[in-house]
Motif scaffolding. Sequence first.
Motif, PDB file in Angstrom:
ATOM      1  N   GLY A 101       0.806  -1.215   0.000  1.00 42.56           N
ATOM      2  CA  GLY A 101       0.000   0.000   0.000  1.00 42.56           C
ATOM      3  C   GLY A 101       0.839   1.264   0.000  1.00 42.56           C
ATOM      4  N   VAL A 102       1.946   1.243   0.728  1.00 41.26           N
ATOM      5  CA  VAL A 102       2.848   2.394   0.741  1.00 41.26           C
ATOM      6  C   VAL A 102       3.449   2.610  -0.648  1.00 41.26           C
ATOM      7  CG1 VAL A 102       5.075   3.230   1.619  1.00 41.26           C
ATOM      8  CG2 VAL A 102       3.355   2.353   3.213  1.00 41.26           C
ATOM      9  N   LEU A 103       3.850   1.532  -1.300  1.00 35.47           N
ATOM     10  CA  LEU A 103       4.415   1.661  -2.651  1.00 35.47           C
ATOM     11  C   LEU A 103       3.389   2.248  -3.621  1.00 35.47           C
ATOM     12  CD1 LEU A 103       6.452  -1.661  -2.977  1.00 35.47           C
ATOM     13  CD2 LEU A 103       7.345   0.650  -2.635  1.00 35.47           C
ATOM     14  N   VAL A 104       2.157   1.744  -3.556  1.00 30.13           N
ATOM     15  CA  VAL A 104       1.108   2.275  -4.436  1.00 30.13           C
ATOM     16  C   VAL A 104       0.859   3.749  -4.131  1.00 30.13           C
ATOM     17  CG1 VAL A 104      -1.338   2.133  -5.061  1.00 30.13           C
ATOM     18  CG2 VAL A 104      -0.003   0.044  -4.834  1.00 30.13           C
ATOM     19  N   THR A 105       0.795   4.087  -2.862  1.00 31.66           N
ATOM     20  CA  THR A 105       0.560   5.482  -2.472  1.00 31.66           C
ATOM     21  C   THR A 105       1.682   6.391  -2.973  1.00 31.66           C
ATOM     22  OG1 THR A 105      -0.685   4.773  -0.529  1.00 31.66           O
ATOM     23  CG2 THR A 105       0.184   7.030  -0.510  1.00 31.66           C
ATOM     24  N   LEU A 106       2.925   5.955  -2.830  1.00 28.34           N
ATOM     25  CA  LEU A 106       4.046   6.745  -3.349  1.00 28.34           C
ATOM     26  C   LEU A 106       3.949   6.887  -4.869  1.00 28.34           C
ATOM     27  CD1 LEU A 106       6.962   5.357  -1.146  1.00 28.34           C
ATOM     28  CD2 LEU A 106       5.864   7.621  -0.994  1.00 28.34           C
ATOM     29  N   GLY A 107       3.522   5.824  -5.537  1.00 23.81           N
ATOM     30  CA  GLY A 107       3.324   5.897  -6.983  1.00 23.81           C
ATOM     31  C   GLY A 107       2.253   6.904  -7.356  1.00 23.81           C
ATOM     32  N   ILE A 108       1.164   6.918  -6.604  1.00 21.02           N
ATOM     33  CA  ILE A 108       0.082   7.869  -6.864  1.00 21.02           C
ATOM     34  C   ILE A 108       0.548   9.302  -6.586  1.00 21.02           C
ATOM     35  CG2 ILE A 108      -2.226   8.615  -6.118  1.00 21.02           C
ATOM     36  CD1 ILE A 108      -2.204   6.081  -7.877  1.00 21.02           C
ATOM     37  N   LEU A 109       1.372   9.483  -5.567  1.00 17.64           N
ATOM     38  CA  LEU A 109       1.925  10.823  -5.304  1.00 17.64           C
ATOM     39  C   LEU A 109       2.848  11.262  -6.438  1.00 17.64           C
ATOM     40  CD1 LEU A 109       2.572  10.600  -1.467  1.00 17.64           C
ATOM     41  CD2 LEU A 109       0.777  11.908  -2.645  1.00 17.64           C
ATOM     42  N   ALA A 110       3.599  10.321  -7.018  1.00 18.33           N
ATOM     43  CA  ALA A 110       4.419  10.639  -8.195  1.00 18.33           C
ATOM     44  C   ALA A 110       3.519  11.029  -9.367  1.00 18.33           C
ATOM     45  CB  ALA A 110       5.310   9.448  -8.561  1.00 18.33           C
ATOM     46  N   PHE A 111       2.388  10.351  -9.503  1.00 18.22           N
ATOM     47  CA  PHE A 111       1.414  10.674 -10.545  1.00 18.22           C
ATOM     48  C   PHE A 111       0.865  12.088 -10.330  1.00 18.22           C
ATOM     49  CE2 PHE A 111      -3.128  10.339 -12.023  1.00 18.22           C
ATOM     50  CZ  PHE A 111      -2.858  10.336 -13.381  1.00 18.22           C
ATOM     51  N   LEU A 112       0.522  12.411  -9.089  1.00 18.07           N
ATOM     52  CA  LEU A 112       0.034  13.757  -8.765  1.00 18.07           C
ATOM     53  C   LEU A 112       1.060  14.810  -9.165  1.00 18.07           C
ATOM     54  CD1 LEU A 112      -1.840  15.817  -7.239  1.00 18.07           C
ATOM     55  CD2 LEU A 112      -0.499  15.252  -5.203  1.00 18.07           C
ATOM     56  N   TYR A 113       2.290  14.626  -8.730  1.00 18.99           N
ATOM     57  CA  TYR A 113       3.358  15.558  -9.079  1.00 18.99           C
ATOM     58  C   TYR A 113       3.498  15.661 -10.603  1.00 18.99           C
ATOM     59  CZ  TYR A 113       8.039  17.270  -9.999  1.00 18.99           C
ATOM     60  OH  TYR A 113       9.101  17.966 -10.512  1.00 18.99           O
ATOM     61  N   ASN A 114       3.469  14.525 -11.258  1.00 20.96           N
ATOM     62  CA  ASN A 114       3.635  14.473 -12.705  1.00 20.96           C
ATOM     63  C   ASN A 114       2.530  15.254 -13.419  1.00 20.96           C
ATOM     64  OD1 ASN A 114       4.744  13.755 -15.134  1.00 20.96           O
ATOM     65  ND2 ASN A 114       4.062  11.649 -15.060  1.00 20.96           N
ATOM     66  N   VAL A 115       1.303  15.022 -13.016  1.00 19.61           N
ATOM     67  CA  VAL A 115       0.183  15.719 -13.649  1.00 19.61           C
ATOM     68  C   VAL A 115       0.288  17.228 -13.405  1.00 19.61           C
ATOM     69  CG1 VAL A 115      -2.326  16.061 -13.553  1.00 19.61           C
ATOM     70  CG2 VAL A 115      -1.388  13.744 -13.685  1.00 19.61           C
ATOM     71  N   LEU A 116       0.611  17.604 -12.182  1.00 23.00           N
ATOM     72  CA  LEU A 116       0.700  19.038 -11.877  1.00 23.00           C
ATOM     73  C   LEU A 116       1.838  19.733 -12.606  1.00 23.00           C
ATOM     74  CD1 LEU A 116      -0.092  19.020  -8.052  1.00 23.00           C
ATOM     75  CD2 LEU A 116      -1.631  19.591  -9.952  1.00 23.00           C
ATOM     76  N   THR A 117       2.897  19.010 -12.921  1.00 23.17           N
ATOM     77  CA  THR A 117       4.041  19.652 -13.573  1.00 23.17           C
ATOM     78  C   THR A 117       4.093  19.453 -15.088  1.00 23.17           C
ATOM     79  OG1 THR A 117       5.462  17.754 -13.084  1.00 23.17           O
ATOM     80  CG2 THR A 117       5.492  19.573 -11.517  1.00 23.17           C
ATOM     81  N   HIS A 118       3.533  18.369 -15.608  1.00 29.16           N
ATOM     82  CA  HIS A 118       3.688  18.077 -17.034  1.00 29.16           C
ATOM     83  C   HIS A 118       2.422  18.117 -17.868  1.00 29.16           C
ATOM     84  CE1 HIS A 118       7.430  16.194 -15.421  1.00 29.16           C
ATOM     85  NE2 HIS A 118       7.917  16.867 -16.449  1.00 29.16           N
ATOM     86  N   VAL A 119       1.271  18.137 -17.242  1.00 32.09           N
ATOM     87  CA  VAL A 119       0.024  18.191 -18.007  1.00 32.09           C
ATOM     88  C   VAL A 119      -0.380  19.655 -18.132  1.00 32.09           C
ATOM     89  CG1 VAL A 119      -2.415  17.541 -18.050  1.00 32.09           C
ATOM     90  CG2 VAL A 119      -0.687  15.876 -17.307  1.00 32.09           C
TER      91      VAL A 119
END
Length: 129
Positions: A101-119
Amino acid sequence: MGVKLIKIAVIYFVLGILLGMYMSISHSYDYASVHTHVNLLGWASLALAGIIYYLFPAAGESTAGKVHFWLHNIGLPIMMIGLALLVSGVESVEPVIAAGGVLVTLGILAFLYNVLTHVKSVKSVRRKK
């Protein structure tokens, strides 16, 4: 990265459907939580992320996109196998579920960062040029 996410999402979709069919045929719904998580975090979430990464290639090709892909796809199977074992009565597996669950959560936080910076909208991209 978008196409890879869409393809792996379809694998999770098939696994979720097969688990649902098993529960329906056996009239045992003990694994409903596993079924739900596989379909939501595997099929729906990864398919949507894949579509976003396909539509916004800068996000899909970024380091954050790769981090998201790997953390999500390593953490989710760990979490789901652990949850299936827990439902089967193996209580000592709770730390495994938490680790996944921690790994998935960290992945989702990377997704959040990615969307906010690259989309970005087409308008904002044109203004910068």
